[in-house]
Design a protein around this motif. Structure first.
Motif, PDB file in Angstrom:
ATOM      1  N   TYR A   1      -6.882  -6.684   3.767  1.00 28.52           N
ATOM      2  CA  TYR A   1      -5.806  -7.254   2.963  1.00 28.52           C
ATOM      3  C   TYR A   1      -5.691  -8.765   3.176  1.00 28.52           C
ATOM      4  CZ  TYR A   1      -1.436  -8.656   1.035  1.00 28.52           C
ATOM      5  OH  TYR A   1      -0.490  -9.342   0.317  1.00 28.52           O
TER       6      TYR A   1
ATOM      7  N   TYR B   1       2.777  -6.138   5.206  1.00 23.59           N
ATOM      8  CA  TYR B   1       2.096  -7.008   6.168  1.00 23.59           C
ATOM      9  C   TYR B   1       3.024  -8.133   6.596  1.00 23.59           C
ATOM     10  CZ  TYR B   1      -2.116  -4.497   4.919  1.00 23.59           C
ATOM     11  OH  TYR B   1      -3.042  -3.495   4.727  1.00 23.59           O
TER      12      TYR B   1
ATOM     13  N   GLU C   1      -9.053  -2.992  10.596  1.00 28.52           N
ATOM     14  CA  GLU C   1      -9.900  -3.062   9.401  1.00 28.52           C
ATOM     15  C   GLU C   1      -9.049  -3.185   8.133  1.00 28.52           C
ATOM     16  OE1 GLU C   1     -12.045  -1.435  12.748  1.00 28.52           O
ATOM     17  OE2 GLU C   1     -10.166  -0.783  11.803  1.00 28.52           O
ATOM     18  N   ASP C   2      -7.966  -2.412   8.051  1.00 29.64           N
ATOM     19  CA  ASP C   2      -7.079  -2.507   6.895  1.00 29.64           C
ATOM     20  C   ASP C   2      -6.402  -3.873   6.835  1.00 29.64           C
ATOM     21  OD1 ASP C   2      -7.717   0.037   6.084  1.00 29.64           O
ATOM     22  OD2 ASP C   2      -5.874   0.964   6.818  1.00 29.64           O
ATOM     23  N   SER C   3      -5.960  -4.365   7.993  1.00 22.73           N
ATOM     24  CA  SER C   3      -5.311  -5.677   8.028  1.00 22.73           C
ATOM     25  C   SER C   3      -6.283  -6.787   7.645  1.00 22.73           C
ATOM     26  CB  SER C   3      -4.730  -5.942   9.422  1.00 22.73           C
ATOM     27  OG  SER C   3      -3.661  -5.057   9.695  1.00 22.73           O
TER      28      SER C   3
ATOM     29  N   ARG D   1       2.883   0.429   8.824  1.00 25.40           N
ATOM     30  CA  ARG D   1       2.983   1.575   7.925  1.00 25.40           C
ATOM     31  C   ARG D   1       4.178   2.430   8.335  1.00 25.40           C
ATOM     32  NH1 ARG D   1      -1.628   3.408   8.595  1.00 25.40           N
ATOM     33  NH2 ARG D   1      -2.603   2.839   6.613  1.00 25.40           N
TER      34      ARG D   1
ATOM     35  N   THR E   1      -1.047  -0.734  11.050  1.00 23.64           N
ATOM     36  CA  THR E   1      -2.250  -0.330  10.336  1.00 23.64           C
ATOM     37  C   THR E   1      -3.468  -0.680  11.191  1.00 23.64           C
ATOM     38  OG1 THR E   1      -2.445  -2.457   9.189  1.00 23.64           O
ATOM     39  CG2 THR E   1      -1.157  -0.732   8.101  1.00 23.64           C
ATOM     40  N   SER E   2      -4.616  -0.177  10.810  1.00 23.23           N
ATOM     41  CA  SER E   2      -5.836  -0.484  11.556  1.00 23.23           C
ATOM     42  C   SER E   2      -6.206  -1.955  11.374  1.00 23.23           C
ATOM     43  CB  SER E   2      -6.990   0.388  11.070  1.00 23.23           C
ATOM     44  OG  SER E   2      -7.347   0.033   9.741  1.00 23.23           O
TER      45      SER E   2
ATOM     46  N   GLY F   1       0.835  -1.188   0.000  1.00 21.61           N
ATOM     47  CA  GLY F   1       0.000   0.000   0.000  1.00 21.61           C
ATOM     48  C   GLY F   1       0.870   1.236   0.000  1.00 21.61           C
TER      49      GLY F   1
END
Length: 213
Positions: free
Chosen positions: A124, A77, A119-121, A176, A116-117, A68
């Protein structure tokens, strides 16, 4: 060895980088170079070296993949319980490096790191192939294991446990890097390479400076 490694040399002659050519914002400059690396179909243009520091102040590096990129920073990640995850938890600063050999270019980025949040994790993780999602459960990353059987057995157990729909492991997610310094390196003849450094300013914006090679 048939050839003395000290005699290995290459003349860099493909391109140049000066202030007039470069973007005033380093993110825009990076996106421009990344787009060129993708267009050139380089092998794994998304691969980057990640450097972290351990408890004793000793650096370590490994290759990870950028997943990202936006104004907030650069994302990858991993397993939070891996060596890099543990080091970043204790010392949340890191350096990244992209090396696009065929284009004779290097990009270096330094800054603070955050997770990262969730939700983002999650988003992905669920976009990954099933085998990769099972592998996240199967691999105790960076730990000593007696044989590959541990990994194969772990993946099989995860497949049976979750019936092909594994959730994101609590120990797996994104990091991030929030850039504070960028450097763009373009190889040139006679080792007189072009180096432009961007440093984030306290009042906002970026200071762009040329460095001696």
């Amino acid at each position: 060895m048939n050839q003395n490694i000290a005699d290995l040399r290459k003349s860099y002659e493909q391109d140049e980088l000066d202030e007039a050519q470069s973007e005033p914002d380093p993110l825009a400059q990076f996106e421009h170079w990344l787009a060129q690396a993708l267009k050139a179909e380089l092998p794994e243009p998304n691969a980057m070296t990640l450097a972290t520091v351990g408890a004793e102040g000793r650096p370590s590096t490994r290759v990870v993949l950028i997943k990202g990129l936006d104004a907030r920073g650069i994302v990858w990640y991993t397993n939070y319980e891996s060596r890099k995850g543990i080091e970043l938890a204790a010392h949340p600063f890191a350096a990244l490096q992209f090396h696009w050999v065929e284009l004779e270019r290097v990009v270096r980025i330094e800054g603070r790191v955050e997770k990262t949040s969730a939700e983002d994790s999650d988003a992905y993780f669920h976009s990954r192939p099933l085998d990769s999602r099972l592998g996240a459960w199967a691999s105790p990353q960076s730990r000593v294991i007696p044989s590959r059987t541990v990994l194969v057995t772990g993946a099989a157990k995860a497949a049976a446990r979750f019936l092909g729909q594994p959730p994101r492991p609590p120990h797996w997610g994104g990091f991030r890097l929030i850039p504070e310094r960028w450097e763009f390196w373009q190889g040139r003849r006679s080792r007189l390479h072009d180096r432009l450094r961007y440093t984030q300013q306290p009042e906002g914006g970026w200071l762009r400076e040329r460095l001696a090679p």
